[in-house]
Scaffold this motif. Structure first.
Motif, PDB file in Angstrom:
ATOM      1  N   GLY A  90      62.148  70.816  23.915  1.00 28.57           N
ATOM      2  CA  GLY A  90      62.680  71.988  23.226  1.00 28.57           C
ATOM      3  C   GLY A  90      61.591  72.929  22.751  1.00 28.57           C
ATOM      4  O   GLY A  90      61.785  74.153  22.691  1.00 28.57           O
ATOM      5  N   ALA A  91      60.410  72.359  22.445  1.00 30.57           N
ATOM      6  CA  ALA A  91      59.281  73.166  21.967  1.00 30.57           C
ATOM      7  C   ALA A  91      58.436  73.712  23.113  1.00 30.57           C
ATOM      8  O   ALA A  91      57.453  74.414  22.874  1.00 30.57           O
ATOM      9  CB  ALA A  91      58.405  72.327  21.042  1.00 30.57           C
ATOM     10  N   GLY A  92      58.796  73.358  24.340  1.00 31.30           N
ATOM     11  CA  GLY A  92      58.090  73.900  25.501  1.00 31.30           C
ATOM     12  C   GLY A  92      56.885  73.115  25.971  1.00 31.30           C
ATOM     13  O   GLY A  92      56.070  73.635  26.748  1.00 31.30           O
ATOM     14  N   LEU A  93      56.724  71.861  25.539  1.00 29.53           N
ATOM     15  CA  LEU A  93      55.603  71.047  26.015  1.00 29.53           C
ATOM     16  C   LEU A  93      55.792  70.737  27.493  1.00 29.53           C
ATOM     17  O   LEU A  93      56.799  70.156  27.890  1.00 29.53           O
ATOM     18  CB  LEU A  93      55.512  69.745  25.212  1.00 29.53           C
ATOM     19  CG  LEU A  93      54.299  68.852  25.517  1.00 29.53           C
ATOM     20  CD1 LEU A  93      53.007  69.534  25.061  1.00 29.53           C
ATOM     21  CD2 LEU A  93      54.446  67.489  24.832  1.00 29.53           C
ATOM     22  N   LYS A  94      54.821  71.103  28.310  1.00 28.19           N
ATOM     23  CA  LYS A  94      54.936  70.949  29.764  1.00 28.19           C
ATOM     24  C   LYS A  94      54.271  69.679  30.291  1.00 28.19           C
ATOM     25  O   LYS A  94      54.308  69.415  31.494  1.00 28.19           O
ATOM     26  CB  LYS A  94      54.301  72.164  30.458  1.00 28.19           C
ATOM     27  CG  LYS A  94      54.892  73.516  30.053  1.00 28.19           C
ATOM     28  CD  LYS A  94      56.363  73.615  30.416  1.00 28.19           C
ATOM     29  CE  LYS A  94      56.926  75.004  30.094  1.00 28.19           C
ATOM     30  NZ  LYS A  94      58.390  75.102  30.351  1.00 28.19           N
ATOM     31  N   SER A  95      53.668  68.916  29.426  1.00 28.43           N
ATOM     32  CA  SER A  95      52.930  67.716  29.848  1.00 28.43           C
ATOM     33  C   SER A  95      53.819  66.720  30.585  1.00 28.43           C
ATOM     34  O   SER A  95      55.014  66.587  30.280  1.00 28.43           O
ATOM     35  CB  SER A  95      52.321  67.023  28.622  1.00 28.43           C
ATOM     36  OG  SER A  95      51.623  67.915  27.793  1.00 28.43           O
ATOM     37  N   GLN A  96      53.225  65.998  31.542  1.00 26.53           N
ATOM     38  CA  GLN A  96      53.903  64.847  32.136  1.00 26.53           C
ATOM     39  C   GLN A  96      54.016  63.775  31.047  1.00 26.53           C
ATOM     40  O   GLN A  96      53.014  63.392  30.432  1.00 26.53           O
ATOM     41  CB  GLN A  96      53.090  64.295  33.303  1.00 26.53           C
ATOM     42  CG  GLN A  96      53.506  62.909  33.779  1.00 26.53           C
ATOM     43  CD  GLN A  96      54.832  62.894  34.507  1.00 26.53           C
ATOM     44  OE1 GLN A  96      54.916  63.360  35.632  1.00 26.53           O
ATOM     45  NE2 GLN A  96      55.871  62.349  33.871  1.00 26.53           N
ATOM     46  N   ALA A 137      62.849  58.875  22.072  1.00 32.31           N
ATOM     47  CA  ALA A 137      63.932  59.779  22.477  1.00 32.31           C
ATOM     48  C   ALA A 137      63.865  61.063  21.654  1.00 32.31           C
ATOM     49  O   ALA A 137      64.009  62.176  22.186  1.00 32.31           O
ATOM     50  CB  ALA A 137      65.285  59.100  22.308  1.00 32.31           C
ATOM     51  N   ALA A 138      63.626  60.912  20.347  1.00 33.36           N
ATOM     52  CA  ALA A 138      63.504  62.085  19.477  1.00 33.36           C
ATOM     53  C   ALA A 138      62.309  62.934  19.885  1.00 33.36           C
ATOM     54  O   ALA A 138      62.393  64.181  19.935  1.00 33.36           O
ATOM     55  CB  ALA A 138      63.358  61.639  18.023  1.00 33.36           C
ATOM     56  N   PHE A 139      61.202  62.291  20.211  1.00 34.60           N
ATOM     57  CA  PHE A 139      60.001  63.018  20.625  1.00 34.60           C
ATOM     58  C   PHE A 139      60.242  63.790  21.922  1.00 34.60           C
ATOM     59  O   PHE A 139      59.886  64.967  22.032  1.00 34.60           O
ATOM     60  CB  PHE A 139      58.839  62.039  20.816  1.00 34.60           C
ATOM     61  CG  PHE A 139      57.578  62.689  21.317  1.00 34.60           C
ATOM     62  CD1 PHE A 139      56.672  63.253  20.436  1.00 34.60           C
ATOM     63  CD2 PHE A 139      57.294  62.740  22.684  1.00 34.60           C
ATOM     64  CE1 PHE A 139      55.504  63.857  20.894  1.00 34.60           C
ATOM     65  CE2 PHE A 139      56.135  63.348  23.153  1.00 34.60           C
ATOM     66  CZ  PHE A 139      55.236  63.905  22.259  1.00 34.60           C
ATOM     67  N   ILE A 140      60.840  63.132  22.905  1.00 32.27           N
ATOM     68  CA  ILE A 140      61.084  63.777  24.204  1.00 32.27           C
ATOM     69  C   ILE A 140      61.954  65.022  24.039  1.00 32.27           C
ATOM     70  O   ILE A 140      61.653  66.088  24.570  1.00 32.27           O
ATOM     71  CB  ILE A 140      61.732  62.771  25.183  1.00 32.27           C
ATOM     72  CG1 ILE A 140      60.733  61.674  25.561  1.00 32.27           C
ATOM     73  CG2 ILE A 140      62.240  63.490  26.440  1.00 32.27           C
ATOM     74  CD1 ILE A 140      61.357  60.465  26.224  1.00 32.27           C
ATOM     75  N   LYS A 141      63.033  64.876  23.296  1.00 32.98           N
ATOM     76  CA  LYS A 141      63.945  66.010  23.112  1.00 32.98           C
ATOM     77  C   LYS A 141      63.246  67.174  22.403  1.00 32.98           C
ATOM     78  O   LYS A 141      63.354  68.341  22.822  1.00 32.98           O
ATOM     79  CB  LYS A 141      65.170  65.562  22.308  1.00 32.98           C
ATOM     80  CG  LYS A 141      66.100  64.633  23.065  1.00 32.98           C
ATOM     81  CD  LYS A 141      67.221  64.146  22.140  1.00 32.98           C
ATOM     82  CE  LYS A 141      68.138  63.174  22.847  1.00 32.98           C
ATOM     83  NZ  LYS A 141      69.195  62.634  21.944  1.00 32.98           N
ATOM     84  N   GLU A 142      62.508  66.857  21.328  1.00 36.50           N
ATOM     85  CA  GLU A 142      61.849  67.924  20.588  1.00 36.50           C
ATOM     86  C   GLU A 142      60.680  68.520  21.377  1.00 36.50           C
ATOM     87  O   GLU A 142      60.424  69.733  21.310  1.00 36.50           O
ATOM     88  CB  GLU A 142      61.388  67.415  19.226  1.00 36.50           C
ATOM     89  CG  GLU A 142      62.554  67.040  18.316  1.00 36.50           C
ATOM     90  CD  GLU A 142      62.229  67.200  16.834  1.00 36.50           C
ATOM     91  OE1 GLU A 142      61.334  68.006  16.508  1.00 36.50           O
ATOM     92  OE2 GLU A 142      62.892  66.523  16.028  1.00 36.50           O
TER      93      GLU A 142
END
Length: 383
Positions: A247-253, A239-244
């Motif tokens: 927020g950092a603009g990672l567009k990966s699936q 959950a922490a990874f997804i949110k960050e």
């Protein structure tokens, strides 16, 4: 030095009776009225939702069975201990279960590192372990006589996810994983699935078990900018990874495997998790096309304070039903050997929409994988 001598026929008969009694006593946890089952898993910490979910689903089934008279007249007594998702604690609590609690069988462990840690104990003390909440191949190949897996493997889940990515046009796949046996198990499955398609893992990022320290691993993903990322961990760090990441603009699936604890993950990320894929090893809980889903939904509602059926307690319910079925097949005077033989004979057994296929040379009952996706802050069925 001990001495030996021949004994009279009467004494020999008495000795045989004593040996028989000792043999029966060797299979602890069985009395005329009770079967003691030991569950050691995570009941505290950032992965506690997984252990609690497995417990909730299983306990509902056992309560239902007990209310109907038990298995061959014996009530199931589930003894629970918390390992905190730490291998050393899992070992200590497992030894207590066998040596002090005198359980007949072990059941419902959670996690690859903890299950791997207790495997030598299970073998050495010859105590069955049924239905660990892990898809690691180390617990499947080679087959361990005493160890029975119900769920599909992480190789099965990784193959399903990678196939979906490629079908949708992905050219590069990275893995963000918990740096332990669990993480490397899913990493290995992903590597196998990619190799089949002439590809390799584009980038790797890690974090430590029972922490939320995801920043270094996230940086590796941001540098690589892969088309897709397989995330490997329980719900709190992911959950922490997804949110960050968003927020950092990672567009990966983004995608993860069933161990994440879907309901807990969705509860923590909400709409921030929209688009995240999650592979599952049980049917969609709201899908009445599988009779077992309705049956587990009903039994959990009755015996778990009206709780709703989710993916983890569903797995607990389904796994408990497998154990109950095997105990029934083990007969009116069950032994651990009889339980193992009963499990080995559960080939082609329909639980109501899911089919078990166990044999002496195959201790993984199911290989079905189902895809789901977070949409509008809710989990939905993809296929």
């Amino acid at each position: 030095m001990p001495s030996f001598r021949f004994v009279t026929a009467t004494a020999a008969a008495a000795a045989m009776l004593l040996c028989s009694a000792l043999a029966r006593a060797a299979d602890d946890g069985i009395s005329d009225s009770e079967i003691r089952i030991g569950m050691v898993n995570v009941q505290s910490g950032p992965a506690a939702g997984l252990g609690k979910g497995m417990l909730e689903g299983a306990l509902a089934v056992f309560k239902d069975v007990n209310a109907k008279g038990g298995v061959h007249g014996r009530k199931i007594n589930l003894v629970v201990a918390d390992d905190g998702y730490e291998p050393n604690r899992a070992v200590d609590e497992t030894l207590k279960m066998i040596e002090q609690e005198k359980v007949f069988s072990l059941f419902g462990y959670v996690g690859t590192p903890t299950a791997n840690a207790v495997l030598p104990i299970v073998k050495e003390m010859d105590v069955p372990l049924v239905g660990a909440f892990t898809g690691a191949m180390t617990l499947r190949q080679p087959v361990t006589k005493q160890l029975f897996n119900v769920r599909a493997s992480y190789d099965d889940e990784a193959e399903t996810l990678v196939a979906h990515f490629i079908e949708k046009g992905a050219k590069s796949v990275a893995v963000f994983y918990q740096d332990d046996g669990f993480g490397t198990a899913v990493l290995s499955g992903t590597e196998k699935a990619l190799k089949k398609r002439g590809l390799a893992v584009a980038a790797k990022g890690t974090f430590q078990r029972n922490t939320l320290a995801i920043k270094t691993g996230l940086a590796a993903m941001l540098d690589a900018k892969p088309d897709a990322v397989v995330m490997v961990g329980p719900y709190a760090p992911l959950a922490a990874f997804i949110k960050e990441a968003r927020g950092a603009g990672l567009k990966s699936q983004l995608a993860t495997v069933s161990f994440v604890g879907t309901d807990n993950l969705v509860g923590e990320v909400g709409k921030a998790g929209d688009g995240v894929l999650i592979s599952q090893v049980v049917p969609f809980p709201a899908d009445d096309n599988a009779a077992v889903a309705k049956e587990c939904r009903d039994v959990i509602a009755r015996h778990a304070g009206g709780a709703k059926l989710g993916f983890v307690n569903f797995e607990g319910c389904l796994t408990a039903r497998v154990l109950v079925g095997a105990l029934d097949r083990a007969g009116k005077t069950p032994t651990r050997a009889a339980l193992v033989a009963a499990m080995d004979g559960m080939k082609g057994v329909d639980l109501g929409g899911v089919t078990l296929n166990l044999a002496a040379d195959n201790h993984q009952a199911m290989n079905q994988v189902f895809l789901t996706q977070i949409k509008d802050g809710q989990i939905s069925k993809l296929r």
